[in-house]
Design a protein around this motif. Sequence first.
Motif, mmCIF file in Angstrom:
data_model
loop_
_atom_site.group_PDB
_atom_site.id
_atom_site.type_symbol
_atom_site.label_atom_id
_atom_site.label_comp_id
_atom_site.label_asym_id
_atom_site.label_seq_id
_atom_site.Cartn_x
_atom_site.Cartn_y
_atom_site.Cartn_z
ATOM 1 N N TYR A 208 3.796 9.941 -4.974
ATOM 2 C CA TYR A 208 3.038 10.324 -6.154
ATOM 3 C C TYR A 208 3.835 11.208 -7.112
ATOM 4 C CZ TYR A 208 -0.765 8.423 -3.409
ATOM 5 O OH TYR A 208 -1.556 7.582 -2.665
ATOM 6 N N ASN A 209 5.034 11.572 -6.723
ATOM 7 C CA ASN A 209 5.924 12.244 -7.662
ATOM 8 C C ASN A 209 6.498 11.261 -8.675
ATOM 9 O OD1 ASN A 209 5.682 14.791 -6.428
ATOM 10 N ND2 ASN A 209 7.250 14.260 -4.914
ATOM 11 N N HIS A 210 6.376 9.958 -8.368
ATOM 12 C CA HIS A 210 6.947 8.921 -9.222
ATOM 13 C C HIS A 210 5.894 7.964 -9.786
ATOM 14 C CE1 HIS A 210 10.983 10.071 -7.834
ATOM 15 N NE2 HIS A 210 10.428 10.214 -6.643
ATOM 16 N N PHE A 211 4.826 7.741 -9.045
ATOM 17 C CA PHE A 211 3.749 6.842 -9.475
ATOM 18 C C PHE A 211 2.404 7.483 -9.151
ATOM 19 C CE2 PHE A 211 7.342 4.021 -8.648
ATOM 20 C CZ PHE A 211 7.345 3.221 -9.779
ATOM 21 N N ARG A 212 1.437 7.274 -10.020
ATOM 22 C CA ARG A 212 0.120 7.867 -9.779
ATOM 23 C C ARG A 212 -0.665 7.139 -8.694
ATOM 24 N NH1 ARG A 212 -2.658 8.305 -15.580
ATOM 25 N NH2 ARG A 212 -1.818 6.175 -15.661
ATOM 26 N N ASN A 213 -0.458 5.820 -8.565
ATOM 27 C CA ASN A 213 -1.219 5.044 -7.590
ATOM 28 C C ASN A 213 -0.537 3.704 -7.332
ATOM 29 O OD1 ASN A 213 -1.971 3.365 -9.858
ATOM 30 N ND2 ASN A 213 -3.550 4.876 -10.340
ATOM 31 N N SER B 129 0.874 -1.169 0.000
ATOM 32 C CA SER B 129 0.000 0.000 0.000
ATOM 33 C C SER B 129 0.908 1.214 0.000
ATOM 34 C CB SER B 129 -0.908 0.018 1.235
ATOM 35 O OG SER B 129 -0.145 0.220 2.413
ATOM 36 N N THR B 130 0.385 2.342 -0.428
ATOM 37 C CA THR B 130 1.219 3.541 -0.440
ATOM 38 C C THR B 130 1.629 3.932 0.978
ATOM 39 O OG1 THR B 130 -0.805 4.887 -0.522
ATOM 40 C CG2 THR B 130 0.314 4.429 -2.606
ATOM 41 N N ARG B 131 0.734 3.691 1.930
ATOM 42 C CA ARG B 131 1.068 4.014 3.316
ATOM 43 C C ARG B 131 2.203 3.133 3.821
ATOM 44 N NH1 ARG B 131 -3.728 4.267 7.669
ATOM 45 N NH2 ARG B 131 -4.240 6.015 6.276
ATOM 46 N N ARG B 132 2.107 1.821 3.523
ATOM 47 C CA ARG B 132 3.144 0.893 3.980
ATOM 48 C C ARG B 132 4.470 1.208 3.302
ATOM 49 N NH1 ARG B 132 3.519 -4.725 5.330
ATOM 50 N NH2 ARG B 132 5.692 -5.034 5.992
ATOM 51 N N LEU B 133 4.435 1.487 2.014
ATOM 52 C CA LEU B 133 5.669 1.805 1.307
ATOM 53 C C LEU B 133 6.318 3.076 1.851
ATOM 54 C CD1 LEU B 133 4.882 1.040 -2.440
ATOM 55 C CD2 LEU B 133 6.642 -0.028 -1.023
ATOM 56 N N GLU C 258 0.070 1.305 -10.381
ATOM 57 C CA GLU C 258 1.253 1.603 -11.193
ATOM 58 C C GLU C 258 2.512 1.041 -10.542
ATOM 59 O OE1 GLU C 258 1.986 5.567 -12.404
ATOM 60 O OE2 GLU C 258 0.438 5.548 -13.958
ATOM 61 N N ILE C 259 2.565 1.090 -9.238
ATOM 62 C CA ILE C 259 3.721 0.530 -8.523
ATOM 63 C C ILE C 259 3.786 -0.976 -8.741
ATOM 64 C CG2 ILE C 259 4.771 0.136 -6.263
ATOM 65 C CD1 ILE C 259 3.529 2.825 -5.392
ATOM 66 N N LEU C 260 2.639 -1.653 -8.617
ATOM 67 C CA LEU C 260 2.616 -3.103 -8.807
ATOM 68 C C LEU C 260 2.937 -3.468 -10.253
ATOM 69 C CD1 LEU C 260 -0.430 -4.166 -6.604
ATOM 70 C CD2 LEU C 260 2.013 -4.453 -6.129
ATOM 71 N N ASP C 261 2.496 -2.654 -11.195
ATOM 72 C CA ASP C 261 2.867 -2.885 -12.588
ATOM 73 C C ASP C 261 4.383 -2.831 -12.751
ATOM 74 O OD1 ASP C 261 0.595 -3.504 -13.974
ATOM 75 O OD2 ASP C 261 0.284 -1.513 -14.817
#
Length: 218
Positions: free
Chosen positions: A47-52, A31-35, A55-58
């Motif tokens: 979010y400066n690097h990934f929109r959501n 999750s974005t919070r965990r990361l 996208e990170i999992l992709d």
Amino acid sequence: MARPRKPLLSRELIVETASALVDAEGLDAVSTRRLAAELGVSGPSLYNHFRNKDEILDAVADAVSAQVDLSMFAEDDPRDWRTALHDYAVSYRAALTAHPHTVPLLAHGPRRRPAGLRVADAVFGAMVRAGWPPAQATHIGALMRYFITGSALGSFARGFVDDAAAYDPADYPHLGQAHLLADRQEKVDEGAFETGLSALLDGLALQYETLRPPPNRR
């Protein structure tokens, strides 16, 4: 100037951290919070690097695709199409077995992932150069992905318990050695993969023979 105590946040660092989480705990752990917590940054900075998160999992999935060896599909590689497909399948399966939690993501195809698209492009291009019609080359690419990802989804051998009492010969007369399979998981699963891969490639080789023009008759 003093160096920063923490490495600067980058796309690569986010993917590396997310990949480690997926390998250790599965897709649901990300999750974005965990990361953000793992990286020691604020959530919005991701979010400066990934929109959501998707996208990170992709990107995590594409990092696995990038580990697949594609050298056998190079135009100057001497391997024939059958050997190339075999070596590609072995490399692809090795990448998936090293990162099994990513298999569900990769099973859906490359989408817009650069490394995944390079894999698809390399397989298709090599098959067309070998003489397969484009439609058949597409089918072969799909078939290989089905087979490889399917083989990595789970372990046949690990599906049996190591308790001989679970396989009463009165009920299962042919499973007297089934309790030994779990301890031989790697050997059994690799043997099954190679057996299936050889059968698949043998079948394709028979189809390939039909593509050759008949010899000239005098």
